[in-house]
Write an enzyme that holds these catalytic residues in place. Structure first.
Site: not given
Length: 646
Positions: A235, A312, A239, A120-121, A307, A340
């Site tokens: 996480k 993001d 989301e 992912e990414r 983060k 990303e």
């Protein structure tokens, strides 16, 4: 004729010897096998015996030194243990002298790798862990150890429950065994609902005795296989991922349950603070709102992983206010090494200046650790772009010593990556590579300018994060996944009002920042639309209106991107043909993409401003309707060899 044939053969051999594909990263040492190394027999001795240019080297142990620290005097490396000697050996090969100790005990890569091998990414091929090649894993371990990285999370934070299956754990053990000699511990991302999906329980409530019992047994299984297992990355309730809130519990309830289970084994929990929900009036506020009431409630082996910014990984964000708000909770910063939101593996964007900007607001000593979302895949050159290797390198060096400047790190990396006898002019490497250094140091700001200057953020395409689609707002898509939610352009101006008259996000920052950001006249202009809805005719410090200033920033970014191509073209005599050609191709894509960003954004925002493009700049060369029809099929943007299509 024989002499001619021999001469041609010799030329061919020399040419082949100079050819490079980037696979060796910054570890381009040529084996010399001449150094006599005295001291403990360990990996450090092997590395120096193979690659050290001197005749002799000495390794010595000093139990009084700090863990992982080393001291170099001449050709003697002293450390507390074998791991410190290994770090010291790589430092000696870099030409260091003196004492050095890591600032952070935990220096961890986060891989977002999936069970099917996709990343992912990820913009550099598939996961190196799917069917791990021993030689490649060893090279990965060497590269990490050479810059001081000592931990790796093997799987995606959007974790699949099968990551904790016995079969999967056996694969994790095999990788851990290969990384261990280089001082790298493995960690796993977990799905909070694993007791249901793997264990067959009816609930994953962290306060349920059966759930706690299941986690205890699973953790025992892990440590039987991997005695030095590092712990879990989580996480949760973000989301759509499951978490303790699904059962009426808090983040602290969930994190502490796992922490208690891991503590007898000296494991840790890295609990991510990346949380947001579609009903929030300001996504930037939610992490603070959820975690501040829990300050001081987390166990001592829980670290909240935050983060660097509140949204993001945008090209520019203010720092996440949690970093200065939480006073009784251990924190670590999560940077994103993979690009990303910064042109994937097509754009040259050196990220160390971004990280230095973060540390100018957040004191390194307030953090427990550093994590970086990896940009590594199974591409030959590991990162998809030869210059993207610099960000992997810079993350490790920054985690070791946040006081290192982006310039210092870039110099190290350039020397290790491109230095050859042909790149020396009168014995001075820097005379040739100074333009490359300047290009790297300017690249992040250039990217901000041609993508999202003046605090604009999150105006990417809806189906991917590569190109611009500030107009993207289809029906049925949650509003905080659309660019208009963030730019809020209208006939008056653009920008998100986060002042005390808006969402009051500024209140989450301490004084004097709260007042500084709240007042449009004192708010830093590079964040002005982040905190304010700025009128199109607002007068900027340059004397330009906000609209004209916006236009000039976009145009400046385009010209900077083009200049990078000019700089690189001048390097052709000093760089091997393969890497020169591959970087040149990427820089051409970047220059073209910069035009795409400028034209799409200015033409779209012009429909609101109703103002002309300033005459003293290059005007868009496309039409808005063309820009709005332009699309990249999913997956294409990660592999420019496939090209872009309309």
């Amino acid at each position: 004729m024989k002499r001619l044939a021999l001469f041609i053969t010799l030329l061919t051999v020399v040419a082949l010897a100079k050819a490079e594909d980037g696979h060796q990263l910054w570890l381009r040492y040529q084996p010399v096998n001449k150094a006599q190394v005295t001291g403990p027999e360990c990996l450090a001795a092997t590395e120096l015996r193979t690659y050290y240019q001197g005749e002799k080297a000495t390794l010595a142990l000093d139990p009084k030194m700090a863990d992982d620290a080393y001291r170099i005097s001449g050709s003697t490396v002293t450390a507390k243990n074998a791991q410190g000697l290994l770090y010291g050996a790589y430092a000696l090969l870099r030409g260091e002298q003196g004492y050095s100790a890591p600032f952070y005990k935990l220096r961890i890569l986060n891989h977002w790798d999936n069970p099917d091998g996709t990343v992912e990414r990820g913009f550099a091929g598939k996961s190196i862990f799917l069917n791990p090649d021993p030689e490649r894993i060893r090279m990965y371990a060497r590269a990490n150890a050479s810059v001081g990285i000592n931990g790796t999370v093997l799987n995606n934070v959007n974790a699949k429950p099968e990551a904790l299956s016995t079969e999967s754990l056996q694969k994790t053990k095999a990788i851990a065994d290969q990384l261990r000699p280089f001082g790298i511990r493995v960690y796993l991302s977990i799905n909070f609902a694993s007791p249901i999906k793997v264990g067959g329980l009816e609930t994953a409530d962290p306060l349920n005795a059966k759930v706690v019992g299941w986690w205890k047994e699973k953790v025992k299984e892990i440590y039987r296989l991997i005695p030095d297992f590092g712990g879990f990355l989580v996480k949760a309730n973000s989301e759509g991922e499951p978490g303790p809130q699904d059962f009426g519990r808090t983040h602290a309830d969930g994190a502490n349950m796992l922490a208690r289970v891991l503590k007898p084994h000296k494991g840790i929990v890295m609990w991510r603070a990346f949380v947001y929900a579609p009903q929030s009036p300001d996504r930037a506020n939610q992490a603070y709102e959820e975690f501040m009431p829990l300050d001081g409630q987390f166990a001592d082996n829980v670290i909240i992983q935050i983060k660097n910014g509140p949204i993001d990984f945008q090209p520019r964000e203010p720092y996440s206010p949690l970093f200065t708000a939480l006073q009784k909770t251990q924190m670590m910063v999560e940077f994103q090494i993979t690009q990303e939101y910064l042109g994937a593996a097509n754009h040259l964007v050196y990220l160390a200046p971004m990280w230095q900007e973060f540390f100018s607001f957040v004191k390194p000593g307030s953090l427990k650790a550093m994590a970086g979302v990896a940009n590594i895949g199974d591409d030959t050159n590991w990162c998809g772009h030869h210059f993207a290797q610099a960000n992997w390198y810079a993350f490790g060096r920054t985690a070791w010593n946040p006081a290192l400047t982006p310039e210092d790190i870039a110099k190290e990396w350039l020397k290790a990556t491109f230095d050859t006898p042909s790149s020396m002019v009168n014995g001075q490497w820097s005379m040739v590579n100074a333009p490359l250094l300047s290009m790297m140091l300017r690249s992040r700001e250039a990217c901000v300018n041609y993508m999202m200057p003046l605090g604009i953020h999150h105006i990417f395409a809806g189906t991917h994060h590569y190109g611009p689609e500030p107009w993207y707002a289809p029906k049925g898509v949650r509003v905080d996944w659309t660019p208009p939610y963030y730019h809020k352009a209208d006939s008056i101006g653009m920008g998100f009002n986060r002042t005390l008259t808006g969402t009051a996000n500024v209140r989450q920052y301490p004084e004097p920042l709260c007042s500084l950001y709240n007042d449009i006249s004192t708010c830093p202009e590079n964040l002005i639309t982040w905190f304010h809805h700025v009128p199109w005719d607002y007068k900027m410090k340059s004397g330009h209106t906000f609209w004209d200033e916006l236009c000039h920033h976009y145009d400046k970014g385009v010209h900077e991107a083009r200049s990078f191509l000019n700089v690189w073209d001048a390097m052709q005599p000093f760089v091997d043909a393969q890497r020169f050609s591959e970087v040149q191709r990427k820089l051409r894509i970047q220059a073209r993409d910069a035009e795409w960003w400028r034209d799409a954004c200015l033409l779209y925002f012009q429909t609101f401003s109703r103002r002309p493009i300033p005459q003293d700049m290059e005007h868009p060369v496309h039409n808005l309707d063309e820009m709005m029809q332009f699309s990249i099929p999913i997956g294409m943007y990660v592999n420019p060899d496939h090209g872009y299509t309309k």
